[in-house]
Write a protein that holds these residues in place. Structure first.
Motif, PDB file in Angstrom:
ATOM      1  N   CYS A   1       3.689  -2.235  -8.503  1.00 11.40           N
ATOM      2  CA  CYS A   1       3.838  -1.847  -9.907  1.00 11.40           C
ATOM      3  C   CYS A   1       2.671  -2.354 -10.734  1.00 11.40           C
ATOM      4  O   CYS A   1       2.170  -1.652 -11.622  1.00 11.40           O
ATOM      5  CB  CYS A   1       5.160  -2.390 -10.467  1.00 11.40           C
ATOM      6  SG  CYS A   1       6.625  -1.537  -9.868  1.00 11.40           S
ATOM      7  N   ILE A   2       2.231  -3.555 -10.442  1.00  8.14           N
ATOM      8  CA  ILE A   2       1.083  -4.117 -11.163  1.00  8.14           C
ATOM      9  C   ILE A   2      -0.160  -3.274 -10.916  1.00  8.14           C
ATOM     10  O   ILE A   2      -0.907  -2.942 -11.841  1.00  8.14           O
ATOM     11  CB  ILE A   2       0.841  -5.576 -10.729  1.00  8.14           C
ATOM     12  CG1 ILE A   2       2.020  -6.454 -11.165  1.00  8.14           C
ATOM     13  CG2 ILE A   2      -0.467  -6.106 -11.318  1.00  8.14           C
ATOM     14  CD1 ILE A   2       1.965  -7.858 -10.608  1.00  8.14           C
ATOM     15  N   LYS A   3      -0.359  -2.887  -9.666  1.00 13.43           N
ATOM     16  CA  LYS A   3      -1.555  -2.112  -9.314  1.00 13.43           C
ATOM     17  C   LYS A   3      -1.534  -0.700  -9.879  1.00 13.43           C
ATOM     18  O   LYS A   3      -2.596  -0.089 -10.069  1.00 13.43           O
ATOM     19  CB  LYS A   3      -1.710  -2.057  -7.791  1.00 13.43           C
ATOM     20  CG  LYS A   3      -2.140  -3.384  -7.187  1.00 13.43           C
ATOM     21  CD  LYS A   3      -2.608  -3.207  -5.761  1.00 13.43           C
ATOM     22  CE  LYS A   3      -3.210  -4.501  -5.231  1.00 13.43           C
ATOM     23  NZ  LYS A   3      -3.728  -4.358  -3.852  1.00 13.43           N
TER      24      LYS A   3
ATOM     25  N   GLU B   1       0.828  -1.214   0.000  1.00 18.08           N
ATOM     26  CA  GLU B   1       0.000   0.000   0.000  1.00 18.08           C
ATOM     27  C   GLU B   1       0.860   1.261   0.000  1.00 18.08           C
ATOM     28  O   GLU B   1       0.564   2.229  -0.705  1.00 18.08           O
ATOM     29  CB  GLU B   1      -0.924   0.001   1.215  1.00 18.08           C
ATOM     30  CG  GLU B   1      -2.014  -1.060   1.192  1.00 18.08           C
ATOM     31  CD  GLU B   1      -1.512  -2.453   1.511  1.00 18.08           C
ATOM     32  OE1 GLU B   1      -2.242  -3.422   1.239  1.00 18.08           O
ATOM     33  OE2 GLU B   1      -0.373  -2.590   2.027  1.00 18.08           O
ATOM     34  N   LEU B   2       1.936   1.249   0.782  1.00 11.86           N
ATOM     35  CA  LEU B   2       2.810   2.417   0.840  1.00 11.86           C
ATOM     36  C   LEU B   2       3.565   2.593  -0.471  1.00 11.86           C
ATOM     37  O   LEU B   2       3.745   3.723  -0.955  1.00 11.86           O
ATOM     38  CB  LEU B   2       3.795   2.294   1.998  1.00 11.86           C
ATOM     39  CG  LEU B   2       4.686   3.510   2.278  1.00 11.86           C
ATOM     40  CD1 LEU B   2       3.844   4.778   2.405  1.00 11.86           C
ATOM     41  CD2 LEU B   2       5.515   3.295   3.527  1.00 11.86           C
ATOM     42  N   ASN B   3       4.004   1.487  -1.066  1.00 11.44           N
ATOM     43  CA  ASN B   3       4.653   1.568  -2.374  1.00 11.44           C
ATOM     44  C   ASN B   3       3.718   2.156  -3.421  1.00 11.44           C
ATOM     45  O   ASN B   3       4.117   3.000  -4.230  1.00 11.44           O
ATOM     46  CB  ASN B   3       5.129   0.184  -2.825  1.00 11.44           C
ATOM     47  CG  ASN B   3       6.408  -0.255  -2.133  1.00 11.44           C
ATOM     48  OD1 ASN B   3       7.299   0.545  -1.892  1.00 11.44           O
ATOM     49  ND2 ASN B   3       6.487  -1.535  -1.817  1.00 11.44           N
TER      50      ASN B   3
ATOM     51  N   GLY C   1      11.049  -7.031   1.044  1.00 11.58           N
ATOM     52  CA  GLY C   1       9.850  -6.405   0.509  1.00 11.58           C
ATOM     53  C   GLY C   1       9.770  -6.437  -1.004  1.00 11.58           C
ATOM     54  O   GLY C   1       9.103  -5.599  -1.624  1.00 11.58           O
ATOM     55  N   PHE C   2      10.416  -7.421  -1.615  1.00  7.07           N
ATOM     56  CA  PHE C   2      10.478  -7.481  -3.076  1.00  7.07           C
ATOM     57  C   PHE C   2       9.100  -7.696  -3.701  1.00  7.07           C
ATOM     58  O   PHE C   2       8.711  -6.992  -4.637  1.00  7.07           O
ATOM     59  CB  PHE C   2      11.434  -8.593  -3.506  1.00  7.07           C
ATOM     60  CG  PHE C   2      11.559  -8.743  -4.999  1.00  7.07           C
ATOM     61  CD1 PHE C   2      12.266  -7.817  -5.743  1.00  7.07           C
ATOM     62  CD2 PHE C   2      10.960  -9.807  -5.658  1.00  7.07           C
ATOM     63  CE1 PHE C   2      12.380  -7.939  -7.122  1.00  7.07           C
ATOM     64  CE2 PHE C   2      11.062  -9.947  -7.029  1.00  7.07           C
ATOM     65  CZ  PHE C   2      11.780  -9.017  -7.760  1.00  7.07           C
ATOM     66  N   ASP C   3       8.364  -8.677  -3.198  1.00 10.09           N
ATOM     67  CA  ASP C   3       7.047  -8.970  -3.777  1.00 10.09           C
ATOM     68  C   ASP C   3       6.104  -7.776  -3.657  1.00 10.09           C
ATOM     69  O   ASP C   3       5.280  -7.527  -4.548  1.00 10.09           O
ATOM     70  CB  ASP C   3       6.426 -10.191  -3.098  1.00 10.09           C
ATOM     71  CG  ASP C   3       7.142 -11.479  -3.480  1.00 10.09           C
ATOM     72  OD1 ASP C   3       7.789 -11.497  -4.538  1.00 10.09           O
ATOM     73  OD2 ASP C   3       7.054 -12.456  -2.715  1.00 10.09           O
ATOM     74  N   GLU C   4       6.224  -7.044  -2.551  1.00  9.23           N
ATOM     75  CA  GLU C   4       5.372  -5.866  -2.374  1.00  9.23           C
ATOM     76  C   GLU C   4       5.667  -4.806  -3.436  1.00  9.23           C
ATOM     77  O   GLU C   4       4.757  -4.112  -3.914  1.00  9.23           O
ATOM     78  CB  GLU C   4       5.593  -5.267  -0.982  1.00  9.23           C
ATOM     79  CG  GLU C   4       4.979  -6.073   0.155  1.00  9.23           C
ATOM     80  CD  GLU C   4       5.825  -7.259   0.578  1.00  9.23           C
ATOM     81  OE1 GLU C   4       5.426  -7.969   1.510  1.00  9.23           O
ATOM     82  OE2 GLU C   4       6.904  -7.485  -0.030  1.00  9.23           O
TER      83      GLU C   4
ATOM     84  N   ALA D   1       2.222   9.172  -5.971  1.00  5.96           N
ATOM     85  CA  ALA D   1       2.568  10.523  -5.546  1.00  5.96           C
ATOM     86  C   ALA D   1       3.601  11.168  -6.461  1.00  5.96           C
ATOM     87  O   ALA D   1       3.545  12.375  -6.720  1.00  5.96           O
ATOM     88  CB  ALA D   1       3.085  10.502  -4.108  1.00  5.96           C
ATOM     89  N   VAL D   2       4.548  10.359  -6.956  1.00  5.58           N
ATOM     90  CA  VAL D   2       5.599  10.914  -7.817  1.00  5.58           C
ATOM     91  C   VAL D   2       5.326  10.651  -9.291  1.00  5.58           C
ATOM     92  O   VAL D   2       6.141  10.997 -10.146  1.00  5.58           O
ATOM     93  CB  VAL D   2       6.983  10.344  -7.424  1.00  5.58           C
ATOM     94  CG1 VAL D   2       7.263  10.594  -5.952  1.00  5.58           C
ATOM     95  CG2 VAL D   2       7.095   8.860  -7.742  1.00  5.58           C
ATOM     96  N   ASP D   3       4.165  10.025  -9.565  1.00  6.56           N
ATOM     97  CA  ASP D   3       3.769   9.710 -10.948  1.00  6.56           C
ATOM     98  C   ASP D   3       4.855   8.898 -11.656  1.00  6.56           C
ATOM     99  O   ASP D   3       5.236   9.176 -12.789  1.00  6.56           O
ATOM    100  CB  ASP D   3       3.486  10.998 -11.721  1.00  6.56           C
ATOM    101  CG  ASP D   3       2.816  10.724 -13.075  1.00  6.56           C
ATOM    102  OD1 ASP D   3       2.124   9.688 -13.190  1.00  6.56           O
ATOM    103  OD2 ASP D   3       2.997  11.529 -14.008  1.00  6.56           O
ATOM    104  N   ALA D   4       5.347   7.863 -10.962  1.00  9.36           N
ATOM    105  CA  ALA D   4       6.416   7.027 -11.515  1.00  9.36           C
ATOM    106  C   ALA D   4       5.856   6.006 -12.499  1.00  9.36           C
ATOM    107  O   ALA D   4       4.854   5.345 -12.225  1.00  9.36           O
ATOM    108  CB  ALA D   4       7.159   6.316 -10.398  1.00  9.36           C
TER     109      ALA D   4
END
Length: 247
Positions: free
Chosen positions: A216-218, A184-186, A208-211, A192-195
């Motif tokens: 990125c998928i979401k 959720e934080l990722n 925290g790799f899977d997170e 927030a930064v429109d990455a």
């Protein structure tokens, strides 16, 4: 028994705690003051915050009669591991390399080198959330318009922040936080930064790799992953079995 551990990693901390529980005298060497704060109240563990080169390691091993040396440094800290391996050979000590168990995620894009990632980013447009740490920040300055495009997430250490600013990264694009980070934080940070791209290093679940991949998928962004070096050794679980067999 007397054990020497190198590593300011999660594995290094867990190993120190494990050996402490078995009342095994342990010396833990970590490179930064930041990592020292996560190893506390261990009666049988002495924490040393200092960087050791090969010569210093040899002097250390000649001074203390360690039963063996455990290398739990980061997979990308290749020089430290090489020095530790050569020093133990020189002093005829048993050396164990702790390797991280990782599972490749088919939804991420893997690269062998930082340069490969930089080349890719120079052929696409969009903002980048860089989460590979402060060590390789200089290499990512080769990304076109990096001052504006790249948002870096680094540890809240004065040395890391100073390095980022000296390399020309924009103050408003620097995020100083300690992980690991939830999905959720990722997601919130990416939005927030429109990455359009998140850059990370291959790591175990504890990193925290899977997170990161799921975030990125979401957010419909791409997860670019720097592969960890190939290495041989034992896992954390296997090393615990070795200790149990020797106490």
């Amino acid at each position: 028994m007397h054990v020497c551990i190198f590593g300011g990693t999660t594995e290094g901390r867990l190993l120190a705690e494990f050996l402490n529980d078995y009342n095994i005298k342990t010396d833990l060497y970590i490179a930064t003051e930041y990592g020292e704060q996560f190893v506390k109240d261990l009666n049988n563990v002495t924490v040393h915050q200092e960087r050791l080169n090969k010569e210093h390691m040899i002097e250390l091993f000649q001074k203390y009669n360690f039963d063996f040396v455990v290398d739990a440094t980061h997979p990308f800290a290749k020089i430290v591991s090489q020095n530790a391996m050569e020093s133990t050979e020189c002093c005829n000590l048993k050396y164990y390399r702790i390797v991280r168990e990782t599972v490749e995620n088919e939804r991420a894009i893997y690269y062998d080198t930082v340069e490969d990632i930089v080349n890719y980013l120079n052929n696409v447009e969009g903002n980048i959330l860089l989460t590979t740490g402060s060590k390789d920040l200089d290499k990512f300055t080769k990304v076109s318009n990096y001052e504006e495009r790249i948002f870096i997430r680094i540890l809240p250490m004065e040395s890391s922040l100073k390095r980022a600013i000296e390399l020309g990264y924009s103050n408003k694009n620097i995020i100083c936080m300690q992980g690991t980070f939830s999905e959720e934080l990722n997601v919130a940070m990416i939005n927030a930064v429109d990455a359009k791209y998140l850059v990370t290093k291959e790591s175990a679940a504890s990193g925290g790799f899977d997170e990161k991949v799921m975030s990125c998928i979401k957010t419909n962004s791409k997860c670019l992953v720097l592969k960890k070096p190939e290495e041989e050794g034992v896992t954390f679980v296997e090393f615990k079995q070795i200790i149990r067999g020797n106490v």
